[in-house]
Design an enzyme around this catalytic site. Structure first.
Site, mmCIF file in Angstrom:
data_model
loop_
_atom_site.group_PDB
_atom_site.id
_atom_site.type_symbol
_atom_site.label_atom_id
_atom_site.label_comp_id
_atom_site.label_asym_id
_atom_site.label_seq_id
_atom_site.Cartn_x
_atom_site.Cartn_y
_atom_site.Cartn_z
ATOM 1 N N GLU A 49 0.880 -1.166 0.000
ATOM 2 C CA GLU A 49 0.000 0.000 0.000
ATOM 3 C C GLU A 49 0.914 1.211 0.000
ATOM 4 O OE1 GLU A 49 -3.656 2.018 2.538
ATOM 5 O OE2 GLU A 49 -1.949 1.152 3.595
ATOM 6 N N ASP A 67 -10.704 0.732 3.571
ATOM 7 C CA ASP A 67 -10.454 2.164 3.800
ATOM 8 C C ASP A 67 -11.216 3.054 2.822
ATOM 9 O OD1 ASP A 67 -8.752 1.978 5.976
ATOM 10 O OD2 ASP A 67 -6.949 1.803 4.744
#
Length: 564
Positions: free
Chosen positions: A259, A336
């Site tokens: 990420e 998220d």
């Protein structure tokens, strides 16, 4: 790109499981490892061959498990190490690999390392974290936390501040310390020895902080600078990951995805280079930032749809510039992000299924490894909660406190509208298995309120309907496995200025895929004869039962195979 050089993870499809919200088996209202094991056959039926698990380690849960207090222990809420081993064994029996979330930019403040680090300036583990003296009685610099407020917390015991890019209880590790790196690599090796198949690396682009920790620019109306403009892709991040590659990742045939918050194409070419020097692929965040608020002080909080032309330009940039050099991840949503169909599609009942299939078509036919977030294959939508108390997410609640109550940058009604559009809890509502009480997720009280539409949108209903979104995903996955062009074809955008249709080619030597996606609720006319003339044309998959040629119905998606 030669078919002969393709790695297994380039043809894989990953299914992301958020354990807390997937399946509860002990009636405590929290999903658990046994629940994931119970549902493995469902994931196998869908067709995914890799599962990414969000953190299941010991944690005080200040940020739902991303604040880890012990990397080698399972959070008792989720189960035991024995249950994890059972999950791993059954997944492997089904041909499914398991990748773990690696959270090593920061720990919990309850981790033994930090407890010892904060004891004194001479603590043996003082260098495990980033401590600094006050400057003129204030924070060492003007960095803001990703979760609002300052990125620094004053510690009375030693009179210094520690850095936390996220909540106060998530102190950042000091990767400049060789002892820190070696300790993390040893921990990773223990998980490899337990038999896991890879790592998804949380905010890995933040582990190397800028030299000297300089101040950043403060936007009008903001109190602190935006760390996303300062911290990512620091001076030693690639050195650290290459060291990780040598000391951990080369030990097994692992799948690794970073990420990479704040990454651009140039950095992605290093992180995910096909030479195997660092990671297999990256999560880049540009396309899921295009709909953020134009006022930088409000950051992600907004409720306007992205301009399709901007989305096309951004996705095309990544497709073209990484081709043959590096590898990307393909995703619309995760834990998220808001729900994909509500954010990029149309979650109104008359359009939800068509637009969900359209979004899936667009994404899965591009080059990269696709990630399906749990419930995406059902067309699960944003929660549309009306009250702030219905939300659990610390980022959401902090944003409301700072932006509305403290700084008065926005009124409460508007902020609630933005929260309904962007809150992370939209994706964290419990998985919708059936139309029974609590959607079959738990017989207890769910840790987070369910989406009210679960009686109509659930697994049981999807599996009964041969035309469901679930079975459409199943077909897309099989197409990826069976059609080499999906993995190897060169990408070409068609009509970059078209604000309503996203069409592109995936080109091979003697054949191509033509992928057409109507992003609107309107019936449109488009001509693609210049690509289909003098070619044999087969319709491989579409989200309508018939082919109306140049007429595109609302949210229509088609995949054609073109051959000479």
């Amino acid at each position: 790109m030669s078919v002969n050089t393709i790695k297994w993870w380039q043809k894989s499809v990953v299914y992301q499981v958020y354990p807390r919200s997937f399946q509860d088996t002990n009636a405590d209202g929290i999903g658990d490892i046994a629940g994931i094991t119970q549902r493995l056959d469902y994931i196998k039926t869908l067709g995914a061959n890799v599962i990414w698990l969000n953190p299941i380690y010991a944690s005080p849960n200040k940020d739902n498990g991303y604040d880890i207090s012990d990397y080698d222990s399972i959070n008792p809420e989720f189960g035991t190490m024995t249950e994890f081993k059972t999950l791993l064994d059954k997944a492997h029996q089904l041909g499914i690999k398991i990748i773990m979330d690696l959270v090593v930019n920061h720990t919990s403040d309850q981790h033994d390392w930090f407890i010892e680090s904060r004891q004194s300036k001479n603590s043996d583990k003082r260098d495990f974290y980033i401590w600094r003296d006050p400057v003129d009685g204030h924070e060492p610099n003007n960095w803001g936390s990703y979760f609002s407020g300052s990125a620094w917390k004053f510690d009375e015991a030693t009179g210094q501040y520690y850095l936390h890019l996220f909540v106060d209880e998530q102190p950042d590790l000091n990767w400049e310390s060789q002892r820190v790196r070696d300790t993390i690599f040893d921990m990773m090796n223990r998980w490899v020895d337990r038999g896991i198949d890879g790592f998804r690396m949380d905010v890995i682009s933040l582990i190397s902080k800028p030299d000297g920790l300089p101040d950043g620019h403060i936007a009008d109306g903001a109190e602190y600078s935006n760390s996303d403009k300062i911290v990512p892709n620091g001076p030693h991040v690639h050195d650290y990951i290459q060291e990780m590659r040598q000391k951990v990742l080369n030990r097994a045939d692992l799948i690794t995805v970073g990420e990479t918050t704040g990454v651009n194409v140039e950095n992605a070419l290093k992180y995910a280079n096909l030479d195997g020097s660092e990671l297999n692929m990256v999560f880049e965040m540009e396309h899921v930032s295009l709909d953020h608020n134009p006022n930088p002080a409000l950051q992600r909080w907004y409720d306007q749809k992205v301009d399709l032309r901007k989305l096309k330009a951004n996705m095309s940039k990544w497709q073209n510039k990484l081709y043959g050099v590096a590898w990307n991840s393909l995703f619309w949503g995760n834990h998220d992000q808001p729900r994909a169909v509500s954010r990029f599609g149309d979650d109104r009942p008359e359009y939800r299924e068509r637009s969900a299939k359209m979004l899936a078509t667009l994404l899965h036919m591009q080059q990269g490894t696709p990630y399906i977030y749990q419930g995406e294959e059902l067309g699960m939508t944003n929660a549309h909660f009306d009250q702030l108390d219905d939300y659990d997410d610390v980022e959401t609640k902090n944003a409301y406190h700072y932006l509305v109550e403290r700084d008065h940058l926005i009124d409460g009604e508007t902020m609630m509208r933005y929260i309904q559009a962007q809150s992370r809890d939209n994706s964290r509502t419990p998985m919708q298995w059936d139309n029974t009480n609590n959607a079959g997720f738990t017989t207890g009280k769910p840790w987070l309120k369910l989406n009210a539409n679960y009686p109509k949108i659930n697994v049981t209903e999807s599996l009964k309907n041969p035309d469901s979104i679930f079975y459409y995903y199943q077909k897309l996955i099989q197409l990826r496995y069976n059609e080499p062009l999906v993995t190897t074809g060169k990408y070409q955008l068609i009509d970059e200025d078209d604000a309503a249709v996203y069409a592109y080619l995936r080109q091979g030597k003697d054949d191509a895929l033509l992928v057409i996606n109507n992003f609107t609720d309107q019936t449109l006319t488009r001509h693609y004869t210049q690509y289909t003339d003098q070619k044999h044309v087969d319709l491989l998959l579409a989200n309508y039962a018939d082919d109306t040629g140049e007429t595109l119905r609302p949210y229509e998606a088609r995949i054609y195979k073109l051959s000479i």
